[in-house]
Design an enzyme around this catalytic site. Structure first.
Site, PDB file in Angstrom:
ATOM      1  N   LYS A  41     -50.827  -8.030 -58.936  1.00  0.00           N
ATOM      2  CA  LYS A  41     -50.129  -8.217 -57.864  1.00  0.00           C
ATOM      3  C   LYS A  41     -50.880  -7.841 -56.562  1.00  0.00           C
ATOM      4  O   LYS A  41     -50.844  -8.604 -55.142  1.00  0.00           O
ATOM      5  CB  LYS A  41     -48.906  -7.219 -57.347  1.00  0.00           C
ATOM      6  N   ASP A 101     -63.504  -2.346 -59.513  1.00  0.00           N
ATOM      7  CA  ASP A 101     -64.077  -1.056 -59.488  1.00  0.00           C
ATOM      8  C   ASP A 101     -64.816  -0.935 -60.752  1.00  0.00           C
ATOM      9  O   ASP A 101     -66.101  -1.128 -60.600  1.00  0.00           O
ATOM     10  CB  ASP A 101     -62.511  -0.505 -59.598  1.00  0.00           C
ATOM     11  N   ARG A 163     -48.964  -1.962 -49.987  1.00  0.00           N
ATOM     12  CA  ARG A 163     -49.310  -3.274 -50.324  1.00  0.00           C
ATOM     13  C   ARG A 163     -49.615  -4.052 -49.238  1.00  0.00           C
ATOM     14  O   ARG A 163     -50.146  -4.764 -49.027  1.00  0.00           O
ATOM     15  CB  ARG A 163     -48.888  -4.009 -51.503  1.00  0.00           C
TER      16      ARG A 163
END
Ligand code: IMP
Ligand code: MG
Length: 177
Positions: A41, A101, A163
């Protein structure tokens, strides 16, 4: 635990950088249609803002993978949660990611997507934490390289929250007495 949020990259700076990335992509793909793959998402906000500013024809598809549980540490396991709706064959594809990451997610994903024979395959990420890389990934478009801190906002979550923050923030926790 008390949550503290500090602004790392303010809204105006994120918006400005997305505009620059869109201009660069529009130049690079002149005369072609670009097929953007939004990785749900986290990339939803970035994908929308970027797509709105790209001036060549754009098509969109969505995919969901997960490598994190409800924690700030990676589980190291990448799982496909939702696959694309459309085939990629012959398309000029750009994968849109929120953050790279360890590189595990993208390493898995790029291998999976390249086997579907797109005409070209590039990667665009809003954020990159290069210090944390375990798996090598070639990034074609980067919004910001950031230090190794857990960030939220602009699509990025902590346990599914935050978010919707319009900026990139750093979250930290404080014991309450
Ligand atoms: P990687 O597979 O370790 O590169 O992890 C990539 C995914 O982990 C991203 O798409 C995010 O969903 C999540 N992630 C990594 N770092 C952060 C962070 O600082 N904040 C929120 N989510 C993160
Ligand atoms: Mg993600």
């Amino acid at each position: 635990m008390k949550e503290n949020i500090r602004v790392m990259i303010p809204e105006e700076k994120v918006d400005q950088r997305i505009k620059e990335l869109a201009e660069q992509i529009s130049r690079d793909y002149e005369g072609r249609t670009v097929h953007l793959i939004c990785i749900l998402k986290g990339s939803i906000f970035f994908t929308c803002e970027l797509a709105k500013r790209i001036t060549v024809p754009v098509t969109l598809d969505f995919m969901s993978v997960s490598s994190y549980g409800n924690d700030t540490k990676s589980s190291g396991v990448v799982k496909m949660v939702k696959d694309l709706d459309e085939p990629l064959e012959g398309k000029d594809v750009i994968v849109i990611e929120d953050i790279i990451d360890s590189g595990r997610t993208l390493n898995y994903l790029l291998e999976n997507l390249s086997s579907r024979k797109p005409a070209s395959l590039r990667l665009c990420t809003l954020l990159d934490k290069p210090e944390r890389r375990i798996k090598d990934v070639k990034v074609d478009y980067t919004g910001f390289a950031i230090p190794d801190e857990f960030v939220i906002g602009y699509g990025l979550d902590y346990a599914q929250r935050f978010r919707n923050l319009p900026y990139i923030g750093v979250i930290s926790f404080e014991e309450e007495n």
